[in-house]
Design an enzyme around this catalytic site. Structure first.
Site, mmCIF file in Angstrom:
data_model
loop_
_atom_site.group_PDB
_atom_site.id
_atom_site.type_symbol
_atom_site.label_atom_id
_atom_site.label_comp_id
_atom_site.label_asym_id
_atom_site.label_seq_id
_atom_site.Cartn_x
_atom_site.Cartn_y
_atom_site.Cartn_z
ATOM 1 N N ASP A 85 3.183 -4.779 8.014
ATOM 2 C CA ASP A 85 1.967 -3.962 7.926
ATOM 3 C C ASP A 85 0.769 -4.906 8.036
ATOM 4 O O ASP A 85 0.452 -5.630 7.101
ATOM 5 C CB ASP A 85 1.976 -3.209 6.588
ATOM 6 C CG ASP A 85 0.666 -2.472 6.325
ATOM 7 O OD1 ASP A 85 -0.235 -2.509 7.183
ATOM 8 O OD2 ASP A 85 0.551 -1.844 5.254
ATOM 9 N N CYS B 294 -4.951 2.750 -3.489
ATOM 10 C CA CYS B 294 -3.718 3.262 -2.856
ATOM 11 C C CYS B 294 -2.565 2.286 -3.043
ATOM 12 O O CYS B 294 -1.722 2.115 -2.162
ATOM 13 C CB CYS B 294 -3.915 3.584 -1.381
ATOM 14 S SG CYS B 294 -5.052 4.944 -1.120
ATOM 15 N N HIS C 17 0.877 -1.177 0.000
ATOM 16 C CA HIS C 17 0.000 0.000 0.000
ATOM 17 C C HIS C 17 0.917 1.230 0.000
ATOM 18 O O HIS C 17 2.042 1.172 0.494
ATOM 19 C CB HIS C 17 -0.830 -0.064 1.288
ATOM 20 C CG HIS C 17 -1.891 0.970 1.431
ATOM 21 N ND1 HIS C 17 -1.617 2.265 1.809
ATOM 22 C CD2 HIS C 17 -3.243 0.901 1.289
ATOM 23 C CE1 HIS C 17 -2.752 2.950 1.887
ATOM 24 N NE2 HIS C 17 -3.758 2.147 1.566
#
Lengths: 150, 427
Positions: B221, B385, B144
Site C-alpha cells: 500500500d 482510519c 490503514h
C-alpha cells in the site's frame, strides 16, 4: 470570527478536567453506550431510574473537553428530575448548541448549561456536545445497542 | 539548505535562505498552489493535513479544465477526432504512471478510484482465487483500515485467518515476528510502505525478499509513500503496488493498481461491463486484454489527465529533492514539537516520512485541532482510519501534522506557537 474563549469557558474546562459523577453506578438499572466514530469519543451513561424519575446518574468514558464537560454537567442537571424534564432540557440544549435558540429565547430549563452556547459557532463540535445527551436518551428508552453520532 | 544556513541560528537567517535548498525553492513553488494563498479565520492558511489529501498545483487544475474545455469525449470507442484525442491522452497518462513507478509495461498499470479500490480489487480477484478455508492472509499492525477490512471480508467469506505482524513501541515492524508468521498456510501478504498514522517507512524491499521464499504474492500500500519517496516496483519486486492520486497532488477519484503481468493475466475480472470485454454474447463473454480487463465502464479520464500532470509536476521538482527537503523539514518539526512541555510523539521509528503524530498532556486531540484551526492551522485529529494502531498504543486518538513539499519551517513555527496556545487555553 468565532471566539475560542466562548467555546472553552472556564466552567467547561473545569468539568472536563474534573468531571462530576464520573464513575460506574452500582445501583444502575439502565445504561447505554454512546460512540462518535469520527473522533473515537466513547461514553457509558448509567441510570438509576425509579419509576419516572432519575434517582441517580453517572458516566464514564473518554472524549474531548466539550463532550466530557457536557456529560458531566448533564448528570448534575438531570439528577433527581423526571424523564420528561430531562428530555425537555435535552431539547433546549440541542437548540442551543445548534444555534436555534436566540439569546433572548426560552433557555429557562438550561441553567448552567447555557455556557455551551459557544458551540453553535463550531458546527463540527455539536456532536461532541450532544453525545452524552443522546446516550442518556437511549438509556432512558432502555435501548441496548450503542448510540452512534453518525 | 546551504551549509552556511545550517550553522546560523534560525532567526538570523534570511527567509529566502531558510527554505531554499539548492534548486528546491519552496517559496517559489508555493505560488504554484493557489489554495495556499487564502486566509482561514483571518490567518494565513497553514495546511498540515497532507496525509489526508494534498493540495493541487495550478498545472493539475489547468489540465483538468483543459480536458473538459477542449478534449472531452469517451475513449476507446469513438472514430471521431475528440475520442481519438481523449484516448491518446488517457493512454499517455498510463505511460506517465508506468515510468513514475518504473513498471515494466504500461499494461501493468490499472486505473482505479484510489488505493482502497485497488486493494479491494486484489482481495476480490487474486485473493478469492488463492485463499481458501484454513489459509492465512498476513498484514501488519500499522495498516490503514483500507488494508485491513478488504482482507477481513475475504477471510470471512473463505473461512481463512487474518494474521497481524506486530510492531514495536516506536512503531517499527518486528521483522522476526513477521517472518515467523509466514508459513505454508500464508497465501497473500499485504503491508503498507509508509504508515499514515505513524509515518514509519517499512523496509519493504527486505520484507519482500523474505516473503519470496514462500512464493506468494505481496501487495504494498503506497498511498503515503508515493508523495514522499521514489518508488521502483521492479527494484522492490512487489507483485502489487497501489496508490491514490489525490495524495500526490492529483485529483480525487483516481488511483492506481500496479500488478505484475503474469498475476493480472491469471486473475479473474473484478467488475463486468463495457470496455473490459472483447466480445459479448448471451452465452459467453471474452474478456479484454490487460489493462482493460480491470477497467469496466467509462473511466475517470479527466482524473488520469490530472494525475499525469501531478506526476509531471513532482518529476519536474525531482523526487529525490522532494524527499531530501521533506526529510529535513520533518526532522525540524519533530525537534521543535517534541521540545514543547507535555508533548509525546507517537511513532518514533528511525525511518519516517511525512507524519508527526503527537499527544499533548491529557488534552484531547479534538480540542487541539479546534484551537489550531482558529489559528488557521489545519491538522488531522482522531484515529486516522487506523484504529488498531491507536489500540496498540493504548490511546483513542492523536493529533497529526503531516507535511508536503510546499510546507515551510515558518509553518512549523506557527504550529509550535499554536500548540503553545492550546496549552494556555487548557492551563
Amino acid at each position: 470570527m468565532p471566539d475560542l474563549r466562548e467555546l472553552y469557558q472556564e466552567v467547561i474546562l473545569d468539568h472536563s478536567k474534573a468531571p462530576r459523577n464520573y464513575r460506574e453506578l452500582a445501583t444502575a438499572n439502565h445504561r447505554a453506550e454512546g460512540y462518535n466514530p469520527l473522533c473515537g469519543d466513547h461514553f457509558t451513561v448509567y441510570l438509576d431510574l425509579e419509576g419516572d424519575s432519575i434517582r441517580d446518574i453517572s458516566f464514564q468514558g473518554s472524549g474531548c473537553a466539550i463532550s466530557k464537560a457536557s456529560a458531566s454537567m448533564m448528570t448534575q442537571r438531570v439528577k433527581g428530575k423526571t424523564r420528561a424534564e430531562a428530555e425537555r432540557v435535552f431539547d433546549q440544549f440541542h437548540k442551543l448548541v445548534t444555534g436555534q435558540s436566540p439569546a433572548n429565547g426560552n433557555r429557562a430549563e438550561l441553567g448552567k448549561l447555557a455556557v455551551f452556547s459557544g458551540v453553535s459557532e463550531f458546527p463540527v463540535r455539536v456532536k461532541c456536545a450532544t453525545l452524552a445527551w443522546h446516550t442518556l436518551h437511549a438509556a432512558m428508552q432502555g435501548k441496548q445497542e450503542t448510540v452512534s453520532t453518525e | 539548505m546551504t551549509t552556511a544556513a545550517k550553522r546560523l541560528p534560525r532567526e538570523s537567517r534570511p527567509a529566502d535562505v531558510r527554505d531554499a535548498g539548492g534548486d528546491f525553492d519552496v517559496q517559489k513553488l508555493r505560488r504554484d498552489f493557489p489554495i495556499l494563498r487564502q486566509r482561514v479565520h483571518g490567518r494565513t492558511l497553514v495546511y498540515l493535513d497532507n496525509a489526508a489529501t494534498s493540495q493541487k498545483p495550478q498545472v493539475v487544475i489547468d489540465a483538468i479544465c483543459r480536458y473538459y474545455e477542449r478534449d472531452n469525449a469517451n475513449i476507446h470507442r469513438g472514430v471521431h477526432f475528440l475520442s481519438e484525442h481523449a484516448t491518446e491522452e488517457y493512454e499517455e497518462a498510463r505511460r506517465t504512471v508506468q515510468h513514475f513507478l518504473n513498471a515494466a509495461d504500461a499494461s501493468e498499470i490499472i486505473f482505479v478510484r484510489g488505493a482502497t479500490e485497488a486493494i479491494n480489487l486484489v482481495a476480490q480477484t487474486c485473493g478469492r482465487t488463492n485463499v481458501h478455508a484454513g489459509d492465512e492472509v498476513l498484514i501488519t499492525a500499522m495498516e490503514h483500515h483500507s488494508n485491513i477490512v478488504p482482507w477481513q471480508i475475504l477471510c470471512g467469506e473463505k473461512g481463512a485467518r487474518l494474521r497481524v505482524a506486530p510492531m514495536s513501541d516506536s512503531g517499527e515492524l518486528l521483522l522476526e515476528d513477521f517472518e515467523k508468521l509466514l508459513g505454508p498456510r500464508t497465501k497473500i501478504v499485504a503491508l503498507t510502505h509508509i504508515s499514515n498514522a505513524l509515518g514509519t517507512i517499512n523496509p519493504v524491499q527486505r520484507i519482500i525478499e523474505v516473503v519470496r521464499r514462500w512464493n506468494i504474492p505481496v501487495l504494498v500500500d503506497g498511498a503515503q509513500a508515493v508523495p514522499h519517496v521514489k518508488v521502483d516496483v521492479q527494484a522492490l519486486d512487489c507483485d502489487f503496488y497501489v496508490f491514490s492520486g489525490h495524495k500526490v497532488y492529483g485529483p480525487t477519484g483516481i488511483g492506481v493498481l500496479y500488478g505484475k503481468s503474469a498475476l493480472l493475466e491469471a486473475m479473474p475480472p473484478y467488475q463486468g461491463g463495457g470496455d473490459m470485454i472483447s466480445s459479448v454474447t448471451f452465452e459467453k463473454t471474452i474478456y479484454n486484454k490487460l489493462p482493460y480487463k480491470f477497467e469496466a465502464g467509462t473511466p475517470h479520464v479527466a482524473g488520469t489527465i490530472g494525475l499525469s500532470a501531478a506526476i509531471e509536476y513532482v518529476n519536474g521538482l525531482g523526487m529525490d529533492n522532494i524527499a531530501a527537503y521533506e526529510h529535513e523539514l520533518l526532522a525540524y518539526a519533530t525537534e521543535a514539537v517534541s521540545a514543547i512541555p507535555g508533548v509525546r510523539v507517537i511513532g518514533t521509528a528511525k525511518e519516517k516520512a511525512g507524519v508527526l503524530s503527537f499527544l499533548l498532556d491529557s488534552i484531547h486531540p479534538h480540542d487541539i485541532g479546534t484551537i489550531l484551526d482558529q489559528e488557521g492551522i489545519a491538522i488531522r485529529t482522531g484515529h486516522h482510519c487506523a484504529q488498531p494502531v491507536m489500540q496498540r498504543f493504548g490511546i483513542a486518538a492523536t493529533a497529526r501534522a503531516s507535511f508536503a513539499l510546499y510546507n515551510t519551517r515558518e509553518e512549523v513555527d506557527a504550529l509550535v506557537e499554536g500548540i503553545q496556545k492550546v496549552r494556555e487555553v487548557f492551563a
